[in-house]
Scaffold this motif. Structure first.
Motif, PDB file in Angstrom:
ATOM      1  N   ASP A  43      47.154  37.695  44.737  1.00  0.00           N
ATOM      2  CA  ASP A  43      46.802  37.304  43.581  1.00  0.00           C
ATOM      3  C   ASP A  43      47.979  38.193  42.603  1.00  0.00           C
ATOM      4  O   ASP A  43      48.047  39.234  42.587  1.00  0.00           O
ATOM      5  CB  ASP A  43      45.650  37.898  42.994  1.00  0.00           C
ATOM      6  CG  ASP A  43      45.164  37.438  41.668  1.00  0.00           C
ATOM      7  OD1 ASP A  43      46.202  37.321  40.706  1.00  0.00           O
ATOM      8  OD2 ASP A  43      43.979  37.330  41.179  1.00  0.00           O
ATOM      9  N   PRO A  44      48.935  37.328  41.853  1.00  0.00           N
ATOM     10  CA  PRO A  44      49.928  37.908  41.049  1.00  0.00           C
ATOM     11  C   PRO A  44      49.478  38.828  40.201  1.00  0.00           C
ATOM     12  O   PRO A  44      50.059  40.021  39.750  1.00  0.00           O
ATOM     13  CB  PRO A  44      50.683  36.702  40.385  1.00  0.00           C
ATOM     14  CG  PRO A  44      50.073  35.515  41.279  1.00  0.00           C
ATOM     15  CD  PRO A  44      48.809  35.635  41.670  1.00  0.00           C
ATOM     16  N   ALA A  45      48.446  38.502  39.643  1.00  0.00           N
ATOM     17  CA  ALA A  45      47.693  39.349  38.618  1.00  0.00           C
ATOM     18  C   ALA A  45      47.505  40.779  39.030  1.00  0.00           C
ATOM     19  O   ALA A  45      47.791  41.899  38.390  1.00  0.00           O
ATOM     20  CB  ALA A  45      46.516  38.810  37.721  1.00  0.00           C
ATOM     21  N   ILE A  46      46.916  40.809  40.440  1.00  0.00           N
ATOM     22  CA  ILE A  46      46.671  42.140  41.155  1.00  0.00           C
ATOM     23  C   ILE A  46      47.864  42.681  41.473  1.00  0.00           C
ATOM     24  O   ILE A  46      47.920  44.044  41.326  1.00  0.00           O
ATOM     25  CB  ILE A  46      45.763  41.893  42.271  1.00  0.00           C
ATOM     26  CG1 ILE A  46      44.369  41.359  41.771  1.00  0.00           C
ATOM     27  CG2 ILE A  46      45.625  43.118  43.057  1.00  0.00           C
ATOM     28  CD1 ILE A  46      43.411  41.033  42.817  1.00  0.00           C
ATOM     29  N   GLN A  47      48.721  42.182  41.952  1.00  0.00           N
ATOM     30  CA  GLN A  47      50.172  42.593  42.121  1.00  0.00           C
ATOM     31  C   GLN A  47      50.763  43.433  40.865  1.00  0.00           C
ATOM     32  O   GLN A  47      51.416  44.581  40.906  1.00  0.00           O
ATOM     33  CB  GLN A  47      51.160  41.706  42.726  1.00  0.00           C
ATOM     34  CG  GLN A  47      50.660  41.121  44.105  1.00  0.00           C
ATOM     35  CD  GLN A  47      50.974  42.375  45.091  1.00  0.00           C
ATOM     36  OE1 GLN A  47      51.592  42.980  45.111  1.00  0.00           O
ATOM     37  NE2 GLN A  47      49.833  42.220  45.981  1.00  0.00           N
ATOM     38  N   GLU A  48      50.531  42.931  39.622  1.00  0.00           N
ATOM     39  CA  GLU A  48      51.099  43.366  38.360  1.00  0.00           C
ATOM     40  C   GLU A  48      50.379  44.630  38.176  1.00  0.00           C
ATOM     41  O   GLU A  48      51.047  45.581  37.756  1.00  0.00           O
ATOM     42  CB  GLU A  48      51.022  42.314  37.284  1.00  0.00           C
ATOM     43  CG  GLU A  48      52.281  41.153  37.248  1.00  0.00           C
ATOM     44  CD  GLU A  48      53.233  41.528  37.195  1.00  0.00           C
ATOM     45  OE1 GLU A  48      53.949  42.684  36.363  1.00  0.00           O
ATOM     46  OE2 GLU A  48      54.305  41.252  38.250  1.00  0.00           O
TER      47      GLU A  48
END
Length: 80
Positions: A43-48
Protein backbone atom coordinates in the motif's frame (compact mmCIF):
# COMPACT_ATOMS: atom_id res chain seq x y z
CA UNK A 1 24.64 10.85 25.75
CA UNK A 2 20.92 9.98 25.60
CA UNK A 3 18.26 12.64 25.34
CA UNK A 4 14.85 12.58 27.02
CA UNK A 5 13.08 10.78 24.15
CA UNK A 6 15.80 8.12 23.93
CA UNK A 7 15.47 7.48 27.65
CA UNK A 8 11.69 7.19 27.25
CA UNK A 9 12.10 4.67 24.42
CA UNK A 10 14.48 2.61 26.54
CA UNK A 11 12.14 2.84 29.53
CA UNK A 12 9.22 1.73 27.38
CA UNK A 13 11.15 -1.31 26.16
CA UNK A 14 12.16 -2.21 29.71
CA UNK A 15 8.58 -1.87 30.94
CA UNK A 16 7.18 -4.09 28.16
CA UNK A 17 9.88 -6.66 28.94
CA UNK A 18 9.08 -6.54 32.67
CA UNK A 19 5.34 -6.90 32.14
CA UNK A 20 5.79 -9.84 29.79
CA UNK A 21 8.59 -11.53 31.77
CA UNK A 22 10.94 -11.48 28.78
CA UNK A 23 14.23 -9.74 27.99
CA UNK A 24 14.50 -6.30 26.43
CA UNK A 25 16.23 -7.96 23.47
CA UNK A 26 13.22 -10.24 23.00
CA UNK A 27 10.94 -7.17 23.01
CA UNK A 28 13.17 -5.49 20.39
CA UNK A 29 13.13 -8.66 18.28
CA UNK A 30 9.33 -8.92 18.39
CA UNK A 31 8.92 -5.24 17.50
CA UNK A 32 11.41 -5.59 14.63
CA UNK A 33 9.48 -8.56 13.25
CA UNK A 34 6.21 -6.62 13.40
CA UNK A 35 7.87 -3.61 11.78
CA UNK A 36 9.30 -5.73 8.95
CA UNK A 37 5.89 -7.23 8.27
CA UNK A 38 4.31 -3.77 8.19
CA UNK A 39 7.08 -2.32 6.01
CA UNK A 40 6.43 -5.01 3.41
CA UNK A 41 2.97 -3.61 2.72
CA UNK A 42 2.37 -2.84 -0.94
CA UNK A 43 0.00 0.00 0.00
CA UNK A 44 1.64 3.28 -1.12
CA UNK A 45 -0.03 5.22 1.74
CA UNK A 46 1.51 2.88 4.29
CA UNK A 47 4.91 3.13 2.59
CA UNK A 48 4.68 6.94 2.82
CA UNK A 49 3.95 6.73 6.56
CA UNK A 50 7.11 4.67 7.10
CA UNK A 51 9.12 7.32 5.22
CA UNK A 52 7.88 9.94 7.72
CA UNK A 53 9.62 8.22 10.63
CA UNK A 54 13.01 9.81 11.30
CA UNK A 55 15.95 7.51 11.93
CA UNK A 56 19.67 8.01 12.32
CA UNK A 57 20.78 4.96 10.34
CA UNK A 58 19.55 3.24 7.20
CA UNK A 59 16.90 1.27 9.05
CA UNK A 60 14.19 2.34 11.48
CA UNK A 61 14.80 0.84 14.91
CA UNK A 62 12.18 -0.03 17.52
CA UNK A 63 13.43 2.96 19.50
CA UNK A 64 12.93 5.24 16.47
CA UNK A 65 9.36 3.97 16.12
CA UNK A 66 8.62 4.40 19.84
CA UNK A 67 9.99 7.97 19.82
CA UNK A 68 7.97 8.81 16.69
CA UNK A 69 4.73 7.42 18.11
CA UNK A 70 5.29 9.11 21.48
CA UNK A 71 5.89 12.44 19.78
CA UNK A 72 2.76 12.09 17.62
CA UNK A 73 0.63 11.20 20.67
CA UNK A 74 2.07 14.17 22.58
CA UNK A 75 1.28 16.48 19.64
CA UNK A 76 -2.30 15.24 19.41
CA UNK A 77 -2.90 15.78 23.14
CA UNK A 78 -1.40 19.26 22.89
CA UNK A 79 -3.95 20.12 20.16
CA UNK A 80 -6.88 19.36 22.47
Amino acid sequence: EMNYHELNAEAALREVARRNHISVEEVRKEIKLAMLAAMCSSDPAIQEKWKDIPCEGDTITPEDLIRYIAKRVQERYAEK
